[in-house]
Design an enzyme around this catalytic site. Sequence first.
Site, PDB file in Angstrom:
ATOM      1  N   GLY B  10       0.813  -1.212   0.000  1.00 59.97           N
ATOM      2  CA  GLY B  10       0.000   0.000   0.000  1.00 59.97           C
ATOM      3  C   GLY B  10       0.845   1.259   0.000  1.00 59.97           C
ATOM      4  N   GLY B  12      -0.496   4.450   0.376  1.00 57.71           N
ATOM      5  CA  GLY B  12      -1.242   5.570   0.960  1.00 57.71           C
ATOM      6  C   GLY B  12      -0.390   6.246   2.026  1.00 57.71           C
ATOM      7  CG  PHE B  13      -1.843   9.677   4.122  1.00 56.77           C
ATOM      8  CD1 PHE B  13      -1.090  10.815   3.892  1.00 56.77           C
ATOM      9  CD2 PHE B  13      -3.158   9.646   3.668  1.00 56.77           C
ATOM     10  CE1 PHE B  13      -1.630  11.902   3.219  1.00 56.77           C
ATOM     11  CE2 PHE B  13      -3.702  10.733   2.999  1.00 56.77           C
ATOM     12  CZ  PHE B  13      -2.946  11.862   2.775  1.00 56.77           C
ATOM     13  N   GLY B  14      -0.059   5.631   5.251  1.00 55.81           N
ATOM     14  CA  GLY B  14       0.647   4.717   6.149  1.00 55.81           C
ATOM     15  C   GLY B  14       1.848   4.059   5.492  1.00 55.81           C
ATOM     16  CB  VAL B  78      -0.812  -8.057  -2.212  1.00 63.95           C
ATOM     17  CG1 VAL B  78      -0.595  -9.206  -1.232  1.00 63.95           C
ATOM     18  CG2 VAL B  78       0.484  -7.293  -2.445  1.00 63.95           C
ATOM     19  CD  GLU B 171     -14.090  18.365   4.044  1.00 60.82           C
ATOM     20  OE1 GLU B 171     -13.453  19.221   4.661  1.00 60.82           O
ATOM     21  OE2 GLU B 171     -13.561  17.364   3.536  1.00 60.82           O
ATOM     22  CG  ASP B 300      -8.006   4.527   6.803  1.00 56.16           C
ATOM     23  OD1 ASP B 300      -7.356   5.244   7.585  1.00 56.16           O
ATOM     24  OD2 ASP B 300      -8.668   4.979   5.854  1.00 56.16           O
ATOM     25  CB  ALA B 316      -4.326  11.704   6.406  1.00 53.74           C
TER      26      ALA B 316
END
Lengths: 443, 443
Positions: B10, B12-14, B78, B171, B300, B316
């Site tokens: 992954g 993403g942020f992590g 994966v 939003e 997440d 995030a």
Amino acid sequence: MARTRVVIIGGGFGGLSAARALGGSDVEVLLIDRTNHHLFQPLLYQVATTSLAPSEITAPIRWVLRKQKNVTTLLGTVETIDRRSRAIRVVGEPDPIHYDYLVVASGTRHSYFSHPEWEKWAPGLKSIEDARRIRKRFLLAFERAEWEEDPVARAALLTFVIVGGGPTGVELAGVLPEMCKRAFRPDFRRIDTASVRVILLEGGPRILPSFPESLSERATRDLERLGVEVRLNAIVTGIDEDGVSIGADRIRSQSVFWAAGNAASPLGKALATPLERTGRVLLDPDLSVPGDQRVFVVGDLAAVPWQGEVPVPAVAPAANQMGAHAAKNILRQLRGEPTLAFRYLNKGELATIGRHKAIASLGGGKVKLTGTLAWVFWLFIHIMYLVGFRNRLSVMLQWAYNYLFWERGVRLITETEDASMSRHPATTGRTGEFERAKAGGGG
Amino acid sequence: MARTRVVIIGGGFGGLSAARALGGSDVEVLLIDRTNHHLFQPLLYQVATTSLAPSEITAPIRWVLRKQKNVTTLLGTVETIDRRSRAIRVVGEPDPIHYDYLVVASGTRHSYFSHPEWEKWAPGLKSIEDARRIRKRFLLAFERAEWEEDPVARAALLTFVIVGGGPTGVELAGVLPEMCKRAFRPDFRRIDTASVRVILLEGGPRILPSFPESLSERATRDLERLGVEVRLNAIVTGIDEDGVSIGADRIRSQSVFWAAGNAASPLGKALATPLERTGRVLLDPDLSVPGDQRVFVVGDLAAVPWQGEVPVPAVAPAANQMGAHAAKNILRQLRGEPTLAFRYLNKGELATIGRHKAIASLGGGKVKLTGTLAWVFWLFIHIMYLVGFRNRLSVMLQWAYNYLFWERGVRLITETEDASMSRHPATTGRTGEFERAKAGGGG
């Protein structure tokens, strides 16, 4: 009495220019396009090659025409034209739409001559979707090469073939080498992106045949200096998943791009009037269909005599001029005046070759520019003609960024654009390098 | 001895934060993602609502990690994780990939609870493709309304329903009214875009439940002032092509957007360890899978205790902190040191409500901001955390343009993104207005 209604099919350069010329007049204008956006096609190759974003070279048609209050824009696909009843039909609309005057500006698609099966392996470049598809193929080739262990297969992944030596083909070919060598190189660990091969195939004896011969030669030299292999008199005889055949010669490549040949929009046929060989509509000098001054054809779909045998070229400035001229001839008829013959004002031709180089032929070849001067001229003209302040600003900044940092910002691969490509990039069998490292030298 | 290999799933942020923290260390890092880009999810709703272009909130993962020379990025999906043999399998790759340490950062998808059939009519917002799909639906609703003659059908086309009152839902809802009333209005001739209805449905007793109660109330008032109908305790019981049901109540709408509820990535299950209710992986305090300090889960997908019953939120900043922490714990193990427990530093929460308004809860609700001040703070934070100078500059300019000119620049509908939507927008029977004008009042 109802207002006169002018229907315009197509929101490209020709259609938009007609709509603008009719804006504020006493006619009601309906512009129909299959997409919601006007596309600045001269920069489409920059979307395909990760330099610009799709939204930077497009503008919503209805936004472009928001000040022309007598113009209504509708999103729809025209399927038939019936000149006898003066009506068109739109897919999904039960009722025909009547017109008093019709301007057909539906343009061209790329043509694979008698080989439609080539399209799957060699996408062409006409729409934003086409550009995204090419961009994706191009980026996936590097991603696959990074997994690939077989040097022959890897070389095939890093071989890019462009078919067609017109402006689109030359501009595509010119932009690839430096991008691979500079922008992409620091991002890969296993492949050297500087090892790419870029091959430009031209069927005729020289590239850019519409330019003066000296400029074609200069462009060839410029391309070769960048590392592009230019092959002239190279008639493609086959394209499949594994590469391109030129007679007995074979180039292994998984990235073939098509920039050779256009076919007219099928709406030309719907007009039931003689067409020339490539499907363009043969017109009277005033741009109307012979014998029917209610119907005009403008832009790439129009076959209009120019210099003896040579027709007006299929370029944006010609489409702009034709659109405005057709509008003028409609308004003249409404005032009871005779229509005027169209006279093409050839401002010139331009093509860039990579970073810093371009060629320009102005005033019918009287003025020829090359090198950096031509390149700056090219930049200026393209910014100037882009639709919308936001696009102009945004493209200028992107270019400045790309130029200063040798970067390419728009390197987005998304999933559903092209189902045939959305499977995992690596599908052929091979031994995982990581696995081998473990099993062999292993820890 | 071979170098220790850390595999990160992954980008993403992590995952990115873990890769960065391992950059320059003595381990070999392999980061695998299904896409080629990191996505700045907090601004995804702005792509869905035509404010930003996809390329402005994404960056190629391999570009982001180009300076971390010990990190290799690969594009791949994966499919399995085998903790016993310490290996993962990638779709299309014949051989497993071995790891010494594994960081799973594969995130969540939107969940329709037990109603997967709703997805077709109410797309969610997790990927760039999702955002393009929502943008397309949204723009097509106006295009269809412009053809539509039946006032009831037209009203249904101009009714937008957002399901879920979390930050994304709020939003989305906050941005629609002003966009319709200002940016789109001059472009349409037959419909008045100011007549749109925007309805926000929240199943619980208040919107933004993770914020302090006073801020939820303030946000509700701000939304209502913009013209959004906020309905609390509204449990959706059905969604189909024609609208939304809330028990016996029915809202006719062709534009329903889903912002309620996430489900964990299926890779959580592949770890064969206990999961909590929504599929997130229950972890030891050091972020490792219980009994296996070779495998860490971050972002997440991780269920980590925080304040008693409340887990660390799926935002995030938490993912960033977890990624860096997992990297640290891997390096500690390599040095023979014990791992440390993860401590979440809650910097705060933010949500904008349209133009000029936002709410912020900082330091666990100790500082509360509202109105323009919170909005400026929101702008600043989001620009600061965007990846890449080009994106920061580009987003800033877009926002300035949108703000100053009340415009929305990215209004592109393209064809193949969503096959179910690519047919002609108007498909129901009706009488053409143009035709009627001719037949009735006719010329």
